[in-house]
Write a protein that holds these residues in place. Structure first.
Motif, PDB file in Angstrom:
ATOM      1  N   VAL A 267       0.749  -0.999   0.016  1.00  0.00           N
ATOM      2  CA  VAL A 267       0.148  -0.049   0.031  1.00  0.00           C
ATOM      3  C   VAL A 267       0.885   1.331   0.049  1.00  0.00           C
ATOM      4  N   THR A 268       0.527   2.078  -0.900  1.00  0.00           N
ATOM      5  CA  THR A 268       1.384   3.187  -1.123  1.00  0.00           C
ATOM      6  C   THR A 268       0.259   4.541  -1.229  1.00  0.00           C
ATOM      7  N   LEU A 269       0.772   5.495  -0.374  1.00  0.00           N
ATOM      8  CA  LEU A 269       0.110   6.851  -0.396  1.00  0.00           C
ATOM      9  C   LEU A 269       0.777   7.527  -1.109  1.00  0.00           C
ATOM     10  N   ALA A 270       0.209   8.286  -2.251  1.00  0.00           N
ATOM     11  CA  ALA A 270       1.077   9.068  -3.103  1.00  0.00           C
ATOM     12  C   ALA A 270       0.237  10.185  -3.854  1.00  0.00           C
ATOM     13  N   ARG A 271       0.915  11.243  -4.057  1.00  0.00           N
ATOM     14  CA  ARG A 271       0.429  12.367  -5.120  1.00  0.00           C
ATOM     15  C   ARG A 271       0.700  11.733  -6.564  1.00  0.00           C
ATOM     16  N   ASN A 272       0.038  12.333  -7.508  1.00  0.00           N
ATOM     17  CA  ASN A 272       0.544  12.362  -8.964  1.00  0.00           C
ATOM     18  C   ASN A 272       1.889  12.659  -9.155  1.00  0.00           C
ATOM     19  N   SER A 273       2.399  13.753  -8.512  1.00  0.00           N
ATOM     20  CA  SER A 273       3.773  14.260  -8.630  1.00  0.00           C
ATOM     21  C   SER A 273       4.872  13.288  -7.932  1.00  0.00           C
ATOM     22  N   ASP A 274       4.373  12.372  -7.334  1.00  0.00           N
ATOM     23  CA  ASP A 274       5.173  11.527  -6.638  1.00  0.00           C
ATOM     24  C   ASP A 274       5.752  10.254  -7.732  1.00  0.00           C
ATOM     25  N   LEU A 275       5.102  10.356  -8.756  1.00  0.00           N
ATOM     26  CA  LEU A 275       5.100   9.116  -9.717  1.00  0.00           C
ATOM     27  C   LEU A 275       6.625   8.788 -10.232  1.00  0.00           C
ATOM     28  N   TYR A 276       7.587   9.795 -10.613  1.00  0.00           N
ATOM     29  CA  TYR A 276       8.756   9.638 -10.959  1.00  0.00           C
ATOM     30  C   TYR A 276       9.781   9.370  -9.896  1.00  0.00           C
ATOM     31  N   LYS A 277       9.530   9.434  -8.572  1.00  0.00           N
ATOM     32  CA  LYS A 277      10.258   9.149  -7.401  1.00  0.00           C
ATOM     33  C   LYS A 277       9.842   7.607  -7.101  1.00  0.00           C
ATOM     34  N   LEU A 278       8.688   7.287  -7.449  1.00  0.00           N
ATOM     35  CA  LEU A 278       8.244   5.764  -7.228  1.00  0.00           C
ATOM     36  C   LEU A 278       8.614   4.823  -8.415  1.00  0.00           C
ATOM     37  N   VAL A 279       8.946   5.237  -9.410  1.00  0.00           N
ATOM     38  CA  VAL A 279       9.341   4.060 -10.336  1.00  0.00           C
ATOM     39  C   VAL A 279      10.583   3.510  -9.760  1.00  0.00           C
ATOM     40  N   ALA A 280      11.596   4.282  -9.533  1.00  0.00           N
ATOM     41  CA  ALA A 280      12.856   3.463  -8.957  1.00  0.00           C
ATOM     42  C   ALA A 280      12.491   2.803  -7.645  1.00  0.00           C
ATOM     43  N   THR A 281      11.732   3.300  -6.883  1.00  0.00           N
ATOM     44  CA  THR A 281      11.248   2.473  -5.462  1.00  0.00           C
ATOM     45  C   THR A 281      10.640   1.186  -5.837  1.00  0.00           C
ATOM     46  N   VAL A 282       9.764   1.187  -6.685  1.00  0.00           N
ATOM     47  CA  VAL A 282       8.953   0.106  -6.968  1.00  0.00           C
ATOM     48  C   VAL A 282       9.570  -0.755  -7.691  1.00  0.00           C
ATOM     49  N   LYS A 283      10.602  -0.397  -8.679  1.00  0.00           N
ATOM     50  CA  LYS A 283      11.620  -1.385  -9.233  1.00  0.00           C
ATOM     51  C   LYS A 283      12.239  -2.143  -8.388  1.00  0.00           C
ATOM     52  N   SER A 284      12.752  -1.270  -7.361  1.00  0.00           N
ATOM     53  CA  SER A 284      13.645  -2.131  -6.194  1.00  0.00           C
ATOM     54  C   SER A 284      12.882  -3.033  -5.536  1.00  0.00           C
ATOM     55  N   VAL A 285      11.570  -2.859  -5.369  1.00  0.00           N
ATOM     56  CA  VAL A 285      10.678  -3.904  -4.487  1.00  0.00           C
ATOM     57  C   VAL A 285      10.400  -5.019  -5.617  1.00  0.00           C
ATOM     58  N   GLU A 286      10.108  -4.690  -6.639  1.00  0.00           N
ATOM     59  CA  GLU A 286       9.879  -5.789  -7.656  1.00  0.00           C
ATOM     60  C   GLU A 286      10.937  -6.662  -7.852  1.00  0.00           C
ATOM     61  N   ASP A 287      12.065  -6.133  -8.132  1.00  0.00           N
ATOM     62  CA  ASP A 287      13.405  -6.758  -8.363  1.00  0.00           C
ATOM     63  C   ASP A 287      13.831  -7.464  -7.354  1.00  0.00           C
ATOM     64  N   ARG A 288      13.849  -7.210  -5.962  1.00  0.00           N
ATOM     65  CA  ARG A 288      14.225  -7.714  -5.054  1.00  0.00           C
ATOM     66  C   ARG A 288      13.268  -8.945  -4.221  1.00  0.00           C
ATOM     67  N   PHE A 289      12.031  -8.583  -4.502  1.00  0.00           N
ATOM     68  CA  PHE A 289      11.062  -9.269  -3.845  1.00  0.00           C
ATOM     69  C   PHE A 289       9.811  -9.708  -4.843  1.00  0.00           C
ATOM     70  N   ASN A 290       9.137  -8.703  -5.050  1.00  0.00           N
ATOM     71  CA  ASN A 290       7.604  -9.030  -5.686  1.00  0.00           C
ATOM     72  C   ASN A 290       7.852  -9.691  -6.811  1.00  0.00           C
ATOM     73  N   SER A 291       8.743  -9.690  -7.898  1.00  0.00           N
ATOM     74  CA  SER A 291       8.539 -10.442  -9.112  1.00  0.00           C
ATOM     75  C   SER A 291       8.390 -11.686  -8.783  1.00  0.00           C
ATOM     76  N   LYS A 292       8.958 -12.436  -7.639  1.00  0.00           N
ATOM     77  CA  LYS A 292       9.013 -13.806  -7.170  1.00  0.00           C
ATOM     78  C   LYS A 292       7.440 -14.239  -6.611  1.00  0.00           C
ATOM     79  N   PHE A 293       6.991 -13.182  -6.291  1.00  0.00           N
ATOM     80  CA  PHE A 293       5.612 -13.545  -5.454  1.00  0.00           C
ATOM     81  C   PHE A 293       4.287 -12.952  -5.973  1.00  0.00           C
ATOM     82  N   GLN A 294       4.549 -11.836  -6.732  1.00  0.00           N
ATOM     83  CA  GLN A 294       3.294 -11.069  -7.243  1.00  0.00           C
ATOM     84  C   GLN A 294       2.305 -10.588  -6.562  1.00  0.00           C
ATOM     85  N   TYR A 295       2.508 -10.025  -5.430  1.00  0.00           N
ATOM     86  CA  TYR A 295       1.691  -9.347  -4.573  1.00  0.00           C
ATOM     87  C   TYR A 295       0.739  -8.046  -5.088  1.00  0.00           C
ATOM     88  N   ASP A 296      -0.478  -8.036  -4.725  1.00  0.00           N
ATOM     89  CA  ASP A 296      -0.941  -7.043  -5.442  1.00  0.00           C
ATOM     90  C   ASP A 296      -0.347  -5.477  -4.821  1.00  0.00           C
TER      91      ASP A 296
END
Ligand code: GDP
Ligand code: MN
Length: 346
Positions: A30-59
């Protein structure tokens, strides 16, 4: 994992083992964010996906006080391996309650601005803290889930995570998990502890038998020692907040008005509640997860653990065992074993 401190007692079902059965729990990011946070979030989300979620695919649920843009939705959906859901926060969860005296609240913001208290003059920051304390878990999109992992823009996961952290929580009866802990600025919460003890004197039945009062108070509950879990990262059981104890506690705090007459943060509110309403064994330090939220890093100082999990961080920058962190206290009050070399990183 041979030298992994204090973890032998836990059940881990690892993704990498042949017996891995892929059983998931009802959990979501769960992420609370503003539209303007999008391009800070891309790197964050990619690190979570690469390190964890690509193996588990949680929503992944995104919440915002305004509608998310098409660009935001399209981009996050492209990055995330699980299902993405986008919700708007109801007005009453992001506004001043009727009983708040606007003049008094405004005066406080001006005074805090003078004193240069961080976010002291911000209205939106106060709505955010109140929302994260009392409402994110009431958003209908979270109804389908038992556990969540909170992620903020500009954060980063440093290590491979090869086990299902949500299942770890469930299998080991953990209900609140943190990475970094720290002391709060006292000027943001002058009456939070007093308001809490007033509440507890009305509801002593909510205090857990084996609570962790000794993490948040050094004098048996007379005063707050300012220790809190840094809530920009949380992996927790939603039933902690859905409980009658917490709902009543939040209502009591909200009526007292400190989200607006002071600048109460969701971190001390969550932390005090978890420390008092949960049994101490239900709170877990994810010491194996390398994590960064500016300006602090958690970088596992145990070489074997850090290298096994390929943590891309600098152990010398680890905050965990420093004087201003409360994690050493967490280990001491719970009689947990610290990494062998922790004293080299004080
Ligand atoms: P800090 O970590 O305490 O410095 O605060 P942040 O600026 O990181 O805000 C905490 C979280 O709330 C982040 O996930 C932000 O994206 C989010 N946030 C803060 N203010 C707002 C706001 O006005 N609207 C929305 N939708 N999200 C916000
Ligand atoms: Mn943040």
């Amino acid at each position: 994992y041979s030298s992994k401190y204090d973890d032998d007692k836990y059940n881990y079902v690892k993704y990498s083992i042949p017996e891995y059965d892929g059983k998931k729990v009802k959990a979501t990011f769960v992420t609370l964010a503003r539209n303007s946070d999008l391009y800070k979030l891309v790197a964050t989300v990619k690190s979570v996906e690469d390190r964890f979620n690509s193996k588990f695919q949680y929503d992944w649920i995104f919440l915002n006080d305004e509608e998310f843009s098409e660009d935001f939705k399209k981009t996050m959906t492209a990055f995330i391996s699980g299902e993405t859901k986008f919700g708007v926060i109801p007005k009453e969860h992001w506004s001043f309650p009727s009983w708040i005296d606007q003049d008094r609240a405004k005066k406080v913001r001006e005074e805090m601005k003078e004193k240069k208290i961080i976010y002291g003059d911000s209205v939106s920051y106060r709505h955010m803290c109140r929302f994260e304390s009392g409402f994110f878990w009431r958003h209908p999109l979270l109804d389908d889930y038992e556990y969540y992992w909170r992620v903020e823009p500009d954060t980063k996961m440093y290590c491979d995570i090869d086990y299902d952290v949500f299942r770890f929580m469930k299998d080991n009866k953990k209900r609140y998990g943190f990475t970094i802990s720290i002391k709060e600025f006292v000027s943001t919460i002058p009456t939070l502890w007093e308001t809490t003890t007033d509440f507890l004197s009305l509801h002593p039945e909510y205090i857990a038998e084996n609570n962790m009062l000794d993490f948040v108070s050094n004098d048996g509950g007379l005063s707050y020692n300012l220790c809190h879990f840094w809530s920009n990262f949380e992996i927790a059981d939603l039933s902690v907040w859905r409980s009658k104890a917490y709902v009543d506690y939040f209502d009591y705090l909200d009526k007292a008005g400190g989200f607006f007459y002071e600048r109460w943060g969701d971190a001390p509110v969550h932390s005090i509640a978890a420390s008092l309403f949960l049994n101490r064994e239900e709170i877990h330090h994810f010491g194996d997860l390398g994590y960064y939220h500016p300006p602090y890093h958690q970088c596992p100082v145990d070489d074997n653990l850090r290298l096994t999990n390929k943590c891309g961080c600098v152990p010398k920058k680890d905050f965990t065992w420093r004087g201003y962190s409360c994690t050493r206290k967490f280990y001491d009050v719970n009689k947990l074993k610290k990494p062998a070399n922790w004293e080299d990183f004080k």
